[in-house]
Design a protein around this motif. Structure first.
Motif, short mmCIF file in Angstrom:
data_model
loop_
_atom_site.label_atom_id
_atom_site.label_comp_id
_atom_site.label_asym_id
_atom_site.label_seq_id
_atom_site.Cartn_x
_atom_site.Cartn_y
_atom_site.Cartn_z
N GLY A 193 -89.97 -32.30 -120.50
CA GLY A 193 -91.38 -32.99 -120.24
C GLY A 193 -92.64 -32.30 -119.97
O GLY A 193 -92.89 -31.07 -120.27
N LEU A 194 -93.84 -32.80 -119.62
CA LEU A 194 -95.05 -32.23 -119.34
C LEU A 194 -95.09 -31.79 -117.99
O LEU A 194 -94.74 -32.34 -117.23
N TYR A 195 -95.65 -30.55 -117.88
CA TYR A 195 -95.91 -29.97 -116.75
C TYR A 195 -97.38 -29.67 -116.41
O TYR A 195 -98.37 -29.43 -117.24
N THR A 196 -97.72 -29.42 -115.01
CA THR A 196 -99.24 -29.24 -114.86
C THR A 196 -99.72 -27.69 -115.45
O THR A 196 -100.74 -27.57 -115.86
N ALA A 197 -98.72 -27.05 -115.81
CA ALA A 197 -98.96 -25.72 -116.48
C ALA A 197 -97.67 -25.30 -117.11
O ALA A 197 -96.65 -25.93 -116.89
N ASP A 198 -97.78 -24.16 -117.99
CA ASP A 198 -96.45 -23.73 -118.65
C ASP A 198 -95.65 -23.16 -117.35
O ASP A 198 -95.74 -22.39 -116.88
N PRO A 199 -94.46 -24.00 -117.32
CA PRO A 199 -93.58 -23.59 -116.26
C PRO A 199 -92.92 -22.15 -116.57
O PRO A 199 -92.21 -21.65 -115.58
N ARG A 200 -92.70 -21.68 -117.65
CA ARG A 200 -92.33 -20.44 -118.01
C ARG A 200 -93.13 -19.48 -117.66
O ARG A 200 -92.81 -18.08 -117.50
N ARG A 201 -94.42 -19.71 -117.17
CA ARG A 201 -95.45 -18.67 -116.70
C ARG A 201 -95.86 -18.63 -115.55
O ARG A 201 -96.50 -17.82 -115.01
N ASP A 202 -95.90 -19.90 -115.10
CA ASP A 202 -96.37 -20.31 -113.64
C ASP A 202 -95.27 -21.23 -112.74
O ASP A 202 -94.93 -22.31 -113.09
N SER A 203 -94.93 -20.30 -111.92
CA SER A 203 -93.82 -20.68 -111.06
C SER A 203 -94.19 -22.26 -110.09
O SER A 203 -93.37 -23.00 -109.75
N ALA A 204 -95.54 -22.36 -110.03
CA ALA A 204 -96.06 -23.35 -109.16
C ALA A 204 -96.33 -24.67 -110.18
O ALA A 204 -96.85 -25.75 -109.54
N ALA A 205 -95.92 -24.56 -111.27
CA ALA A 205 -96.14 -25.59 -112.30
C ALA A 205 -95.36 -26.89 -111.82
O ALA A 205 -94.13 -26.73 -111.26
N GLU A 206 -95.95 -28.05 -111.93
CA GLU A 206 -95.42 -29.40 -111.50
C GLU A 206 -94.93 -30.23 -112.56
O GLU A 206 -95.71 -30.50 -113.55
N HIS A 207 -93.90 -30.84 -112.37
CA HIS A 207 -93.50 -31.76 -113.52
C HIS A 207 -94.27 -33.14 -113.46
O HIS A 207 -94.44 -33.55 -112.25
N ILE A 208 -94.75 -33.62 -114.58
CA ILE A 208 -95.36 -35.13 -114.57
C ILE A 208 -94.28 -35.87 -115.29
O ILE A 208 -94.01 -35.79 -116.19
N ALA A 209 -94.30 -37.08 -114.31
CA ALA A 209 -93.00 -37.80 -114.97
C ALA A 209 -93.68 -39.26 -115.74
O ALA A 209 -92.96 -39.47 -116.51
N VAL A 210 -94.93 -39.61 -115.30
CA VAL A 210 -95.42 -40.55 -116.11
C VAL A 210 -96.93 -40.17 -116.24
O VAL A 210 -97.74 -39.83 -115.28
N VAL A 211 -97.49 -40.46 -117.86
CA VAL A 211 -98.78 -40.46 -118.18
C VAL A 211 -99.12 -41.54 -118.39
O VAL A 211 -98.85 -42.15 -119.56
N ASP A 212 -100.22 -42.27 -117.75
CA ASP A 212 -100.81 -43.33 -118.09
C ASP A 212 -101.83 -43.54 -119.26
O ASP A 212 -101.96 -44.48 -119.83
N ALA A 213 -102.55 -42.48 -119.41
CA ALA A 213 -103.46 -42.21 -120.55
C ALA A 213 -103.56 -40.54 -120.61
O ALA A 213 -103.55 -39.83 -119.97
N ILE A 214 -103.61 -40.44 -121.93
CA ILE A 214 -103.94 -39.09 -122.49
C ILE A 214 -105.48 -38.60 -122.36
O ILE A 214 -106.09 -38.92 -123.09
N THR A 215 -105.82 -37.97 -121.43
CA THR A 215 -106.98 -37.36 -121.35
C THR A 215 -107.12 -35.97 -121.66
O THR A 215 -106.23 -35.42 -121.87
N PRO A 216 -108.41 -35.46 -121.87
CA PRO A 216 -108.58 -34.25 -121.89
C PRO A 216 -107.91 -33.26 -121.10
O PRO A 216 -107.41 -32.07 -121.40
N GLU A 217 -107.88 -33.64 -119.73
CA GLU A 217 -107.04 -32.69 -118.97
C GLU A 217 -105.55 -32.78 -119.23
O GLU A 217 -105.00 -31.71 -118.93
N GLU A 219 -104.21 -32.89 -122.20
CA GLU A 219 -104.25 -32.28 -123.39
C GLU A 219 -104.47 -30.45 -123.06
O GLU A 219 -103.77 -29.80 -123.54
N ARG A 220 -105.26 -30.46 -121.87
CA ARG A 220 -105.34 -28.92 -121.36
C ARG A 220 -104.27 -28.53 -121.07
O ARG A 220 -103.42 -27.28 -120.90
N MET A 221 -103.37 -29.40 -120.16
CA MET A 221 -101.96 -29.00 -119.57
C MET A 221 -100.97 -28.45 -120.56
O MET A 221 -100.23 -27.93 -120.45
N ALA A 222 -101.19 -29.42 -121.80
CA ALA A 222 -100.13 -29.07 -122.97
C ALA A 222 -100.63 -27.79 -123.79
O ALA A 222 -99.93 -27.36 -124.94
#
Length: 391
Positions: A193-217, A219-222
């Motif tokens: 799924g989606l993480y706050t950052a690329d988990p392969r590059r950022d060990s602090a990246a957090e998994h996001i289980a639910v996205v209620d709206a696809i905002t610019p933020e 999209e930036r996470m992706a």
């Protein structure tokens, strides 16, 4: 609620959405079907595909209709043709032609033990952009699902050019979900799924289980979304773009890990995934499209009996038609009015203007004799009709 309980509740959102769906579109990429290291080698992971088939059969037995969008034709075809390295467009199209048969065969063999018929559908961007071809494609899907077949969708790479391509199969899956009015699109990925950052590059990246709206933020996470002529950049960005397309059509999207065996069962059992909630409903999206975005190309005047039938939720049959004006084609929007000029609404015509005039006022059992061939009886199907009172 503890953090673990909150996380489990969030993860169950994807499972709950999938379990509640009456119709699912499942997208399988080349890296999932052939394995992350074999995308250019072209070898189907047969044991994995057999496990996915078991998952899909389980969903079908529960009453859920399933459509599969699969990649893999070029990967399989290039191996058959002995192609290697970067391919020219004509070589990609040749590989696709050679690989389509192998791809369909692999899926059919996986479902043969369950006695499920595979029906291959190759589409291009024009098939979902042209209203007439859209209606034809939708009717084919509905018939196949009604007959119990499993539609297997891929882009027609053999004839598609860069100007008329979806760009990637994530977008193709989103348009397929829109076409069949799917409740949920499931994209099987090499990540959960989606993480706050690329988990392969950022060990602090957090998994996001639910996205209620696809905002610019979001999209930036992706990693951003490539907006150049709608061409996807691949990876998570293309999946977010697909979720946006599907969401605008009233379809939730789930990105779930797909490399392990029984990937659907794992997600349904509460495994980690990301749910992107739809931004509207099926009904709302369709009403907006038919009633607000399509300019009528013609007009049909109907009698009082037909008007009452429409207001009761029926389709528009030829028998109640008094007059037809305009030059329109199948799939065009048509305005519907009463004999005294009151506008009732508008819908998508299942006939072109010439055939519509030929059967106007006739009983349904006379259509074949009047036209010389069989047609569905409704001039406008109830699902393609929006009355003013419903807007």
């Amino acid at each position: 609620m503890s953090s673990d309980e909150h996380r489990n509740a969030a993860h169950s959102a994807a499972s709950d959405a999938a379990r509640a769906a009456k119709r699912l579109v499942i997208k399988v990429g080349s890296a999932i079907l052939c394995g992350p290291t074999d995308e250019s080698g072209g070898a189907v992971r047969e044991a994995w595909l057999a496990s996915l088939a078991q998952d899909i059969v389980g969903l079908r037995k529960s009453g859920c209709e399933v459509v599969v969008v699969t990649s893999g034709a070029i990967a399989l075809g290039r191996r058959r043709l002995g192609l290697s390295g970067a391919l020219r467009l004509d070589e990609k199209q040749a590989a696709s032609a050679a690989g389509q048969a192998a791809l369909a065969q692999a899926w059919q063999e996986a479902f043969a033990p369950h006695e499920v018929a595979i029906a291959q559908i190759l589409i291009t961007l024009e098939d979902t952009e042209s209203r007439r071809r859209y209606l034809n494609a939708r009717a084919t899907f509905r018939t196949l699902l009604g007959l119990g077949a499993l539609p297997l969708v891929n882009e027609n790479d053999t004839i598609a050019t860069s100007e008329i391509r979806y760009g990637d199969n994530d977008r193709l899956a989103a348009h397929a979900a829109q076409l069949v009015e799917s409740d949920v699109l499931i994209i099987l990925s090499d990540i959960d799924g989606l993480y706050t950052a690329d988990p392969r590059r950022d060990s602090a990246a957090e998994h996001i289980a639910v996205v209620d709206a696809i905002t610019p933020e979001i999209e930036r996470m992706a990693g951003g979304v490539n907006r150049d002529a709608g061409v996807g950049s691949g990876g998570m960005a293309s999946k977010i773009a697909a979720a946006k397309i599907a969401g605008g059509a009233g379809c939730d999207t789930i990105i779930a890990p797909g490399l392990g065996d029984h990937p659907l069962k794992a997600m349904l059992d509460g495994g980690a995934a990301t749910l992107f909630r739809a931004s509207t409903t099926h009904d709302g999206a369709r009403r907006q499209w038919i009633a607000g975005r399509l300019k009528p190309a013609g007009r049909i005047v109907i009698d009082d009996g037909a008007a009452k039938a429409l207001q009761s939720g029926a389709s528009l049959l030829p028998a109640g038609v008094k007059e037809i004006t305009g030059a329109f084609s199948r799939g065009d929007a048509i305005e519907i009015v009463t004999a005294d000029g009151r506008i009732l609404g508008q819908g998508l015509s299942t006939y072109d203007a010439i055939d519509a005039r030929a059967v106007a006022g006739a009983k349904s059992d006379r259509i074949e004799a009047l036209l010389g061939y069989r047609r569905r009886p409704a001039l406008i199907e109830k699902d393609d009709l929006i009355l003013r009172s419903e807007r």
